[in-house]
Design a protein around this motif. Structure first.
Motif, mmCIF file in Angstrom:
data_model
loop_
_atom_site.group_PDB
_atom_site.id
_atom_site.type_symbol
_atom_site.label_atom_id
_atom_site.label_comp_id
_atom_site.label_asym_id
_atom_site.label_seq_id
_atom_site.Cartn_x
_atom_site.Cartn_y
_atom_site.Cartn_z
ATOM 1 N N ILE A 1 -0.158 6.135 5.596
ATOM 2 C CA ILE A 1 -0.814 5.431 4.490
ATOM 3 C C ILE A 1 -1.237 4.031 4.944
ATOM 4 C CG2 ILE A 1 -0.398 4.380 2.213
ATOM 5 C CD1 ILE A 1 1.490 6.788 1.627
ATOM 6 N N ALA A 2 -0.299 3.318 5.585
ATOM 7 C CA ALA A 2 -0.564 1.921 5.961
ATOM 8 C C ALA A 2 -1.704 1.802 6.964
ATOM 9 C CB ALA A 2 0.707 1.300 6.539
ATOM 10 N N ASN B 1 5.039 9.278 6.979
ATOM 11 C CA ASN B 1 4.081 9.328 5.880
ATOM 12 C C ASN B 1 3.653 7.908 5.478
ATOM 13 O OD1 ASN B 1 2.600 10.825 3.906
ATOM 14 N ND2 ASN B 1 4.025 10.009 2.379
ATOM 15 N N GLY B 2 4.623 6.990 5.472
ATOM 16 C CA GLY B 2 4.312 5.592 5.138
ATOM 17 C C GLY B 2 3.325 4.992 6.125
ATOM 18 N N LEU B 3 3.546 5.228 7.404
ATOM 19 C CA LEU B 3 2.637 4.670 8.419
ATOM 20 C C LEU B 3 1.255 5.310 8.323
ATOM 21 C CD1 LEU B 3 4.896 4.185 11.576
ATOM 22 C CD2 LEU B 3 4.008 2.449 10.016
ATOM 23 N N LYS C 1 0.839 -1.203 0.000
ATOM 24 C CA LYS C 1 0.000 0.000 0.000
ATOM 25 C C LYS C 1 0.879 1.259 0.000
ATOM 26 C CE LYS C 1 -4.015 1.353 2.775
ATOM 27 N NZ LYS C 1 -4.718 1.006 4.010
ATOM 28 N N ILE C 2 1.908 1.233 0.831
ATOM 29 C CA ILE C 2 2.821 2.385 0.906
ATOM 30 C C ILE C 2 3.550 2.568 -0.419
ATOM 31 C CG2 ILE C 2 4.920 3.287 1.988
ATOM 32 C CD1 ILE C 2 4.080 1.816 4.564
ATOM 33 N N ILE D 1 6.642 -0.731 9.621
ATOM 34 C CA ILE D 1 5.380 -1.478 9.637
ATOM 35 C C ILE D 1 5.419 -2.540 10.720
ATOM 36 C CG2 ILE D 1 4.003 -3.161 8.323
ATOM 37 C CD1 ILE D 1 4.876 -1.579 5.788
#
Lengths: 78, 249
Positions: free
Chosen positions: B82-83, B78-80, A72-73, B128
């Protein structure tokens, strides 16, 4: 413990049937899962090491959940 | 700052120093503006065919790595976001805490980065794992080892695993019966507890914690259990065909 559902029993049988002599553990899977995700998203073939990652992912729901989050990322990050 | 030059055709990554990269940039610039380009129209966008990425290990290794840390922190946060976007129960403060913990783990391990993926992809896997492990731990923190051991014991009882659970078919009945007996006779109490944990949907890290072991040892415990069950099913003449029919239910 409640009586197992057919789905749970099938889950055990599936795990047993998929068992191999040599398997990656979660830590080993984590070392390769970044490359696995990048290649999957790019539609590139998997080598032997990544095929073992794929096998681990069929048996480990936690690692599978983390792969989905990573994909997803990678799909949404610039 | 040394930078990494990455071709986009595959995942071949080469590292160049600042001076070499400067030379490459100047050459690309010359190609893209050269009159010779008229003969090679396919090269027009050649300079856009490369992606330049910070050489993160070197940037983090630097004495003053504050800029790199800040940048990496932003990428991971930013990745977290989204996740975990679909999780309305997670606050921005929690996301920042996860990011901070992940950053510390990245700093602790970046020398082990093997370069098989982009560095940021590798760092995202750590972030993650950090966040998901903590969220799973909170969700299942009330489960005890005693309860899990008892549930494991019950897996070898017919009330939990009844012969006819998959229907009246003789082969399926024999499969379930053989499986139940093998769980009771071939597995240790810890192996049964681990399997019961998986069946109840406990996250693997929680099983690890309850068993008082580490991830690799717990995975081996489960792997050995699966191998023992597989060997027993095979010894009892349960064929792959029978197993396949179970999945066709």
């Amino acid at each position: 413990m409640k009586t197992l559902t057919p789905e749970q029993i099938k889950g055990i049988v599936h795990m047993v049937a998929q068992t191999r002599e040599q398997e990656l553990n979660c830590s080993e899977c984590q070392s390769f899962v970044g490359e696995f995700a990048e290649r999957q998203l790019a539609g590139l073939p998997l080598d032997e090491a990544l095929e073992r990652v794929e096998h681990h992912l069929t048996l480990c729901p936690d690692c599978r959940e983390e792969l989905l989050a990573l994909e997803k990322i990678l799909r949404e990050s610039p | 700052m040394p930078i990494k030059y990455q071709t986009w055709q595959a995942f071949e990554v080469k590292s160049f120093g600042e001076a070499e990269m400067d030379l490459i940039r100047r050459r690309l610039n010359w190609i893209s503006t050269s009159k010779w380009l008229a003969f090679f129209p396919g090269w027009i966008n050649f300079s856009s065919m490369v992606a330049v990425e910070i050489n993160w290990p070197e940037a983090l290794r630097a004495v003053d790595n504050s800029k790199a840390l800040g940048e990496l922190r932003g990428i991971l946060l930013n990745g977290l976001r989204i996740a975990l976007r679909d999780r309305s129960d997670i606050s921005e403060t929690q996301l920042e805490d996860f990011t901070q913990d992940a950053l510390l783990r990245v700093l602790d391990r970046f020398e082990q980065f093997a370069g098989r993926s982009k560095f940021t992809t590798w760092a995202h896997t750590i972030a993650i794992n950090t966040a998901f492990t903590e969220l799973r731990r909170k969700r299942w923190q009330d489960v005890s080892l005693d309860a899990l051991t008892e549930a494991g014991k019950q897996l070898s009882e017919e009330t939990t695993l009844p012969d006819k659970a998959l229907g009246d078919d003789e082969e399926r009945t024999r499969l379930v019966e053989t499986l139940r007996k093998a769980i009771g006779e071939k597995l240790s109490a810890r192996q049964r507890a681990a399997i019961a944990g998986e069946l109840q949907g406990l996250p693997f890290d929680q099983i690890v914690e309850l068993l008082g072991t580490n991830r690799n040892a717990a995975y081996k415990l489960l792997h050995d259990a699966r191998r023992a069950l597989k060997t027993q099913l095979s010894a009892e003449g349960i064929s792959q065909e029978t197993i396949r029919t179970v999945f066709a239910l």
